[in-house]
Design a protein around this motif. Structure first.
Motif, short mmCIF file in Angstrom:
data_model
loop_
_atom_site.label_atom_id
_atom_site.label_comp_id
_atom_site.label_asym_id
_atom_site.label_seq_id
_atom_site.Cartn_x
_atom_site.Cartn_y
_atom_site.Cartn_z
N LEU A 65 0.82 -1.21 0.00
CA LEU A 65 0.00 0.00 0.00
C LEU A 65 0.86 1.26 0.00
O LEU A 65 0.49 2.28 -0.61
CB LEU A 65 -0.93 0.01 1.22
CG LEU A 65 -2.01 -1.07 1.24
CD1 LEU A 65 -2.74 -1.07 2.58
CD2 LEU A 65 -3.01 -0.86 0.12
N THR A 68 2.63 1.78 -3.82
CA THR A 68 1.93 1.88 -5.11
C THR A 68 0.70 2.77 -4.99
O THR A 68 0.09 2.85 -3.92
CB THR A 68 1.50 0.49 -5.60
OG1 THR A 68 0.87 0.62 -6.87
CG2 THR A 68 0.52 -0.17 -4.64
N GLU A 69 0.36 3.41 -6.10
CA GLU A 69 -0.86 4.20 -6.19
C GLU A 69 -1.89 3.52 -7.09
O GLU A 69 -2.98 4.06 -7.30
CB GLU A 69 -0.55 5.60 -6.74
CG GLU A 69 0.34 6.45 -5.84
CD GLU A 69 -0.31 6.77 -4.52
OE1 GLU A 69 -1.57 6.90 -4.50
OE2 GLU A 69 0.39 6.91 -3.50
N ASP A 70 -1.51 2.36 -7.62
CA ASP A 70 -2.41 1.63 -8.50
C ASP A 70 -3.64 1.15 -7.72
O ASP A 70 -3.51 0.41 -6.73
CB ASP A 70 -1.69 0.43 -9.12
CG ASP A 70 -2.55 -0.31 -10.11
OD1 ASP A 70 -2.68 0.16 -11.24
OD2 ASP A 70 -3.11 -1.36 -9.71
N VAL A 71 -4.81 1.56 -8.14
CA VAL A 71 -6.04 1.28 -7.40
C VAL A 71 -6.31 -0.22 -7.29
O VAL A 71 -6.62 -0.73 -6.20
CB VAL A 71 -7.24 1.99 -8.07
CG1 VAL A 71 -8.54 1.61 -7.36
CG2 VAL A 71 -7.04 3.49 -8.04
N ARG A 73 -4.21 -2.74 -7.57
CA ARG A 73 -3.22 -3.43 -6.74
C ARG A 73 -3.46 -3.15 -5.25
O ARG A 73 -3.30 -4.03 -4.42
CB ARG A 73 -1.82 -2.98 -7.14
CG ARG A 73 -0.72 -3.84 -6.53
CD ARG A 73 0.65 -3.44 -7.01
NE ARG A 73 1.68 -4.31 -6.43
CZ ARG A 73 2.97 -4.08 -6.49
NH1 ARG A 73 3.41 -3.00 -7.14
NH2 ARG A 73 3.83 -4.89 -5.94
N ARG A 74 -3.85 -1.91 -4.93
CA ARG A 74 -4.12 -1.55 -3.54
C ARG A 74 -5.34 -2.32 -3.02
O ARG A 74 -5.34 -2.83 -1.90
CB ARG A 74 -4.35 -0.04 -3.41
CG ARG A 74 -3.07 0.78 -3.59
CD ARG A 74 -3.39 2.27 -3.63
NE ARG A 74 -3.97 2.72 -2.37
CZ ARG A 74 -3.27 3.05 -1.29
NH1 ARG A 74 -1.95 2.98 -1.31
NH2 ARG A 74 -3.87 3.45 -0.19
N LYS A 75 -6.38 -2.41 -3.84
CA LYS A 75 -7.57 -3.15 -3.43
C LYS A 75 -7.26 -4.63 -3.23
O LYS A 75 -7.74 -5.26 -2.28
CB LYS A 75 -8.67 -2.98 -4.47
CG LYS A 75 -9.35 -1.63 -4.44
CD LYS A 75 -10.52 -1.58 -5.44
CE LYS A 75 -11.24 -0.24 -5.35
NZ LYS A 75 -12.38 -0.17 -6.31
N ALA A 77 -4.32 -5.92 -2.43
CA ALA A 77 -3.50 -6.06 -1.21
C ALA A 77 -4.37 -6.02 0.04
O ALA A 77 -4.22 -6.84 0.95
CB ALA A 77 -2.44 -4.96 -1.16
N LEU A 78 -5.31 -5.06 0.07
CA LEU A 78 -6.20 -4.97 1.23
C LEU A 78 -7.08 -6.21 1.35
O LEU A 78 -7.22 -6.77 2.45
CB LEU A 78 -7.07 -3.71 1.12
CG LEU A 78 -8.09 -3.50 2.24
CD1 LEU A 78 -7.39 -3.32 3.58
CD2 LEU A 78 -9.00 -2.31 1.95
N TYR A 142 -4.67 2.01 4.08
CA TYR A 142 -5.31 1.99 2.75
C TYR A 142 -6.04 3.30 2.47
O TYR A 142 -5.97 3.84 1.36
CB TYR A 142 -6.28 0.81 2.69
CG TYR A 142 -7.08 0.74 1.40
CD1 TYR A 142 -6.53 0.19 0.25
CD2 TYR A 142 -8.38 1.25 1.35
CE1 TYR A 142 -7.26 0.13 -0.93
CE2 TYR A 142 -9.12 1.19 0.17
CZ TYR A 142 -8.55 0.63 -0.96
OH TYR A 142 -9.27 0.59 -2.13
#
Length: 509
Positions: A65, A68-71, A73-75, A77-78, A142
């Motif tokens: 998290l 990266t700022e990639d939406v 990838r962040r979702k 990961a969470l 996040y």
């Protein structure tokens, strides 16, 4: 090694001395080592692999998290962090709940039922507490509410801080996380105030909770033989036992932390003075309530399903009622989750969850009609008499929930509740029958006097910190008060072989 044991007090005394003796930059690594050591010294030290796995997964999620700022990838990961941690929690605590429910519905028997029931797993200490603390931190990272921690050891200390591993409180990194890594100088005032609070916690646990436990266990362990007023008495005693046990643990944990220069969130605020069940839950297990609101209730209300439900019901029932009913539906899921958090059994789902949902819904629905009725009857809604009635009513409703919580099963709870209502025998309160429940007249007198002392202090707490008031007294008076309490705990604490003062009720959650 329970935190009320002599060996734990020696363990903490050594920690306290060494903590302020090492270099300040080494304080947080020292606390991490102490937390690991404490866990290894428990009965199943190998179970430390579970919290370490949760820390590792959450740390990995935090690093992703933060990098990266990639939406998408962040979702991902969470979602991965939440799935793994909730999955571990589910397997450890709730697999049997599902197994027995499925078994009951499907009617499995014989070999199939035995195979399913053989899925018992050893549960690590404080699994729900560290899981929720870590998950809340990752979710806050996040959403940009909390800063990402890049040091694995620091994340491990936050998730495995040994006092909070016992029975909480559930931590929020954005409020108290950085304290664990700050440099703390020795502060005589903080150390003494922390020890004073620990002493008050020991008083609650050893003098009151362990003494009331004898009476409660006698009645609930043989509820077929005790009816009517016996059940009401035991249930009221259990309410006080649960409070003094859990809040006593919190006093010890918060006192230890205060001595180390760390301020943890309060978990109780005199809950038995609440005038409604909703207020009771704002005073009881506060950190659980805050966590559930932040990470379960509000996300539910913002979800697409409940947004559409809200719009649909506003058209059907009107703007005010539609919004209220949609909120009640989300609250149902919230309180179901609260009940499940307390344990994998329907008695917890009912006693700590859905029953309280029903109470709060009825309070909200009846608030306006009751207000109008009191106005017509010229009753002062803000008067002391009405406040006392409301507190008594709230205590009674909470006790009914506690009855389900403490009973051996839902069926036993209903049987006890039926007996409590059906049988009228108040004479047991004055004919000496209560002394057959495990506490003689002297032990009962000690319990009653201790509860009176607790009531007096609780009343004073409504006006501010009692410790600060004592600190304002002259030295001889201060010493007299604290040494009197110390010797009271030493003389009247329960330490015999029939007691289990090393364990707290909530450490199993």
């Amino acid at each position: 090694m329970g935190i009320t044991s002599f060996w734990f007090l020696c363990f903490f005394a050594c920690i306290l001395v060494l903590y302020y003796s090492v270099l300040k930059k080494c304080q947080w690594p020292f606390l991490l080592l102490c937390s690991i050591a404490y866990y290894l010294l428990t009965d199943n030290g190998i179970l430390i692999l579970y919290p370490l796995a949760s820390v590792a997964v959450c740390y990995g999620g935090i690093r992703v998290l933060a990098g990266t700022e990639d939406v998408k990838r962040r979702k991902f990961a969470l979602a991965a962090v939440v799935t793994v941690n909730i999955g571990i929690l589910f397997l450890l605590k709730y697999i049997n709940f599902v197994v027995y429910t499925v078994n009951g519905i499907a009617g499995l028997s014989g070999r199939q039922g035995m195979l399913l029931q053989g899925l018992n797993l050893l549960v690590p200490l404080g699994v729900s507490f560290y899981t929720f603390s870590l998950l809340g931190y990752v979710i806050d990272v996040y959403y940009g509410i909390a800063a990402p921690q890049r040091n694995f050891g620091k994340v491990a200390l936050y998730g495995m801080y040994f006092p909070a591993m016992i029975s909480g409180p559930i931590l929020q990194y954005r409020e108290c996380g950085e304290q664990f890594f700050e440099q703390h100088s020795f502060d005589y005032g903080k150390v003494t105030r922390g020890m004073q609070r620990m002493l008050w916690g020991l008083f609650k646990k050893l003098v009151i909770a362990e003494r009331l436990r004898v009476l409660v266990d006698t009645v609930y362990g043989g509820y077929h033989d005790y009816q009517g007023a016996f059940i009401w008495l035991a249930t009221a005693c259990y309410a006080f036992q649960l409070y003094t046990d859990f809040s006593g643990c919190m006093d010890i944990v918060l006192g230890m932390s205060e001595s180390l220069g760390i301020t943890l969130p309060e978990n109780f605020r005199t809950p038995f003075f609440a005038k409604s069940v909703a207020e009771y839950w704002r005073r009881w297990h506060i950190t659980l309530g805050v966590w559930m609101k932040d990470y379960v209730f509000y996300p539910l209300l913002r979800s697409r399903f409940f947004t559409n439900l809200n719009k649909s019901w506003k058209k059907k029932f009107g703007k005010k009622k539609g919004k209220q009913y949609a909120t009640f539906a989300a609250m149902f899921l919230l309180w179901f989750t609260v009940g499940v958090w307390h344990g994998g059994d329907w008695k917890y789902v009912i006693g700590s969850g859905l029953l309280h949902w029903f109470y709060i819904v009825m309070e909200e629905l009846l608030e306006e009609p009751c207000a109008r009725a009191m106005q017509k009857l010229h009753i002062n809604a803000g008067g002391r008499a009405v406040a006392a009635v409301r507190m008594a009513r709230t205590f009674l409703l909470v006790c009914i929930g506690d009855l389900f919580f403490r009973a051996e099963s839902v069926a036993a709870a209903f049987a006890m509740l039926k007996s409590a209502v059906k049988v009228w025998n108040p004479e047991i309160l004055w004919n000496g029958a209560v002394f057959s429940l495990g506490l003689d007249a002297i032990e009962t007198g000690i319990a009653a006097f201790s509860l009176l002392l607790l009531l007096i202090v609780s009343v004073l707490q409504q006006k501010g910190s009692v410790r600060e008031r004592i600190a304002g007294k002259v030295l001889p008076i201060r010493w007299l008060i604290w040494y009197a309490l110390l010797f009271y705990v030493i003389l009247f604490g329960c330490y015999g072989p029939e007691y289990s003062a090393a364990e707290f009720i909530y450490q199993g959650f």
